[in-house]
Scaffold this active site. Structure first.
Site, mmCIF file in Angstrom:
data_model
loop_
_atom_site.group_PDB
_atom_site.id
_atom_site.type_symbol
_atom_site.label_atom_id
_atom_site.label_comp_id
_atom_site.label_asym_id
_atom_site.label_seq_id
_atom_site.Cartn_x
_atom_site.Cartn_y
_atom_site.Cartn_z
ATOM 1 N N LYS A 236 9.052 -6.466 -2.453
ATOM 2 C CA LYS A 236 8.008 -6.073 -1.435
ATOM 3 C C LYS A 236 8.151 -4.348 -1.596
ATOM 4 C CE LYS A 236 8.003 -10.279 0.669
ATOM 5 N NZ LYS A 236 8.671 -11.292 1.804
ATOM 6 N N ARG A 382 -4.025 -9.353 6.799
ATOM 7 C CA ARG A 382 -2.758 -8.291 6.959
ATOM 8 C C ARG A 382 -2.955 -7.091 6.274
ATOM 9 N NH1 ARG A 382 3.063 -10.826 5.416
ATOM 10 N NH2 ARG A 382 2.148 -10.335 3.239
#
Ligand SMILES: *Cc1c(COP(=O)(O)O)cnc(C)c1O
Length: 407
Positions: A236, A382
């Site tokens: 991430k 998101r």
């Protein structure tokens, strides 16, 4: 409102964007919290590893440097982004598998206690691992969420997460382990790790923190906060690439007490003695099971070095500016969207979620145009902002795209 162009030109970290690989078909990348962009430096690192290391050293590479790599990267990560002194972090399995190893070890270190606490809003894998361990060990899962005042489906208010008040209601002398995420994957709620950890310690429980959505974007001080155990993804905000192995933190004082459940040869004191019976290594290496995925942990080293060079304080400042800009733009341009993330920057990680009717139909249209946010069920878009690679202009293009998704 101040324009994205002027925010980009005033951004002290703007120059770092050029360090990341770009594709001209990607107009706005707003999902770096699911999969970070590659750093250009990683291309050379991977190429050199294949030719000079794997290709030339062959089996000798294990003796020379590969076997220590998980702990060397772990120390670098600890220093750059976790507030962890050396010898407490290793790189290894997936986050899911490391959650299993850490939670099982923690549960077994609290014999006689019967409960594991986790929130209903936690990431699915975290909940599934906890449910599996509870079934395996005859324990109960105690859920945060589903109380009066929460949504009908048992989820907590969509813009918040676990605070100390909600945790205290569930803690007792029965609690063995608490499992929490520092930044909630959907709402982006930023939990107070030190406060929640010390509340759990008051009743004698251990806490396992999932840092997947915070590491690399949010300041973390595991040693100073008294954290017991932590894990998180490296693909991430650590830009390690798809499926890059996760990290595990085990506080030094706990290393001798905890036994992880997947006993393998590389976690033993003398792996190459090929002996009988499992004798765990001392230190963090006892949390290793099998052969470490060396190729998978190459790219994250470039991002860890960059985070250390820039400093997490400056990274956090840009992250807050990006999420603040996204929220203000959305309020301006998307009157029908609902902010499903904390309005207060101090309670927010580096992504926001906007809920809106029909948002599930918008995301595929945006992806087709090279605008890449994420969709989170049931109706959330998101928007993830990776502070070193995301521009204010990308954020504006994303919000603009949600308003004008086209046919
Ligand atoms: C992304 C994420 C995971 C993913 O786990 P994997 O084992 O890498 O698939 C787990 N937990 C949280 C909180 C996450 O955000």
């Amino acid at each position: 409102m101040i324009s994205s162009e002027s925010l980009d030109s005033a951004d002290p970290l703007a120059a770092h964007r050029a360090l990341f690989l770009r594709d001209e078909n990607v107009v706005a990348y707003l999902d770096g919290n699911s999969l970070g962009r590659p750093l250009i430096a990683s291309i050379d690192r991977v190429h050199r590893f294949l030719t000079e290391q794997w290709g030339a050293r062959l089996i000798r590479g294990w003796d020379e440097s590969w076997l220590d790599l998980p702990e060397r990267i772990g120390d670098d990560l600890g220093r750059a982004a976790l507030g962890a002194g050396p010898g407490q972090v290793t790189i290894g399995d997936s986050t899911t598998v490391l959650l299993y190893k850490l939670i099982r070890a923690a549960v077994d270190a609290r014999p006689g206690r019967t409960e594991i606490i986790i929130d209903r809003d936690n990431f699915p894998t975290d909940r599934f691992v906890v449910e599996g361990i509870a079934a395996e060990r005859g324990l109960s899962v105690v859920w945060i969420g589903g109380e009066k005042g929460d949504g009908a489906d048992g989820a907590p208010a969509s813009d918040s997460g676990v605070n100390v008040k909600r945790l205290m209601k569930k803690l007792s002398a029965r609690t063995a382990v608490v499992v929490l995420s520092q930044v909630a994957y959907r709402s982006g709620y930023l939990a107070d790790v030190a406060e929640l950890t010390s509340a759990a310690h008051e009743v004698g429980a251990l806490v396992v923190w999932d840092l997947s959505h915070s590491v690399g974007a949010v300041p973390i001080e595991l040693d100073a906060w008294g954290v017991d155990l932590a894990t998180g993804c490296s693909y991430k905000y650590l830009n390690g690439g798809p499926g890059a192995p996760a990290f595990a933190y085990v506080r030094a004082e706990l290393q001798g007490q905890l036994r992880q459940p997947i006993q393998g040869w590389l976690g033993t004191a003398a792996p190459f003695a090929m002996g009988q019976g499992y004798t765990p290594a001392t230190g963090i290496r006892s949390f290793t099971s099998g052969t470490p995925p060396i190729v998978g942990m190459l790219a994250m080293q470039d991002m860890i070095a960059l985070i250390e060079k820039v400093g997490i304080t400056a990274i956090r400042e840009k992250s807050v500016a990006l999420t603040e800009f996204a929220i203000e733009l959305a309020a301006d341009m998307l009157p029908n969207a609902r902010l499903a993330s904390p309005r207060n920057a101090a309670e927010r990680g580096s992504h926001i979620t906007l809920d809106g009717d029909g948002f599930d139909r918008i995301v595929p249209k945006l992806w087709a145009q090279g605008i890449l946010p994420d969709f989170r069920s049931p109706d959330g878009i998101r928007i993830g902002m990776s502070p070193l690679s995301t521009s204010f202009t990308e954020v504006e293009l994303g919000i603009w795209g949600i308003r004008h998704p086209g046919k």
